[in-house]
Scaffold this motif. Structure first.
Motif, PDB file in Angstrom:
ATOM      1  N   PRO A 129      -9.790  -4.515  -3.539  1.00 27.96           N
ATOM      2  CA  PRO A 129      -8.617  -5.019  -2.812  1.00 27.96           C
ATOM      3  C   PRO A 129      -8.957  -5.863  -1.591  1.00 27.96           C
ATOM      4  N   LEU A 149      -2.932  -0.113  -3.643  1.00 25.90           N
ATOM      5  CA  LEU A 149      -2.285  -1.414  -3.500  1.00 25.90           C
ATOM      6  C   LEU A 149      -1.627  -1.755  -4.829  1.00 25.90           C
ATOM      7  N   VAL A 181       0.869  -1.181   0.000  1.00 23.23           N
ATOM      8  CA  VAL A 181       0.000   0.000   0.000  1.00 23.23           C
ATOM      9  C   VAL A 181       0.902   1.226   0.000  1.00 23.23           C
TER      10      VAL A 181
END
Length: 219
Positions: A188, A42, A28
């Motif tokens: 994500p 991400l 991240v």
């Protein structure tokens, strides 16, 4: 329209471990004064490089001239050029040097490389070209970006990666087979269930990695 001569060059790492080759390392991104772009995304680890360095790297790993890509194109590379990283002479190979520089600068692995704890092999996997949006940019203008994704297959040292670095607020080993669907849906949480809901997954680096794993899931 801008052409390929007016672009930025970026190297990305798709890192897998022989301990569990089904997983790939994503991070991240955080915003720093020296690296302010794309926070809370991400992504695979990335690093900007000079165009001359990218040109030399492609010349080293490809038998023919680098392909001329259209914006939006992601192309797998059929490269048999494999180099070792983490060895005494790895700095003599440009692909290994780029991989080790990214590992040391962005992922905090300088000591593990110097001590011989981290070792593996690197191959050129994907070359892509696209307009990259950046919400943090003052004018919001997209940047034409050429990106080389290097697959890094680790023989040792995968357990030495920290949970976070200055450049990445979290590092996560995720199932590579789930990456294409997560990128398509911008979801994500399907990869990291407890991830902050403000984090998104998009961009050229993860799209390149997803295309690679979709085409060569066990490579």
């Amino acid at each position: 329209m801008r052409n390929e001569a007016e672009h930025s060059d970026v190297v990305a790492l798709a890192i897998r471990s022989s301990r569990d080759p089904s997983r790939v390392l994503l991070g991240v991104r955080t915003s720093l004064p020296t690296s302010p772009r794309h926070p809370n995304v991400l992504s695979t680890p990335t690093m900007r490089v000079p165009e001359s360095v990218m040109t030399a790297a492609l010349s080293e790993v490809l038998a023919d001239a680098p392909p001329l890509l259209e914006p939006g194109e992601i192309r797998s590379l059929d490269s048999a050029h494999e180099v070792r990283i983490g060895g005494a002479r790895s700095q003599t190979e440009l692909l290994a040097f780029l991989s080790e520089t990214l590992l040391a600068r962005k992922l905090g692995m300088a000591a593990s490389l110097a001590g011989g704890e981290l070792a593996g092999s690197a191959t050129a996997a994907v070359l892509a070209l696209d307009e990259v949006l950046d919400p943090a940019s003052p004018d919001g203008a997209p940047e034409l970006t050429r990106m080389l994704t290097i697959q890094l297959s680790l023989d040792s040292g995968a357990g030495a990666f920290p949970q976070s670095t200055d450049h990445y607020s979290g590092l996560h080993w995720i199932e590579a087979s789930k990456l294409p669907a997560a990128v398509d849906s911008n979801h994500p949480v399907s990869l990291v269930p407890d991830i902050d809901l403000n984090v998104c997954i998009h961009g050229l680096c993860v799209r390149s990695a997803a295309a690679h794993f979709e085409e060569s899931p066990t490579r």
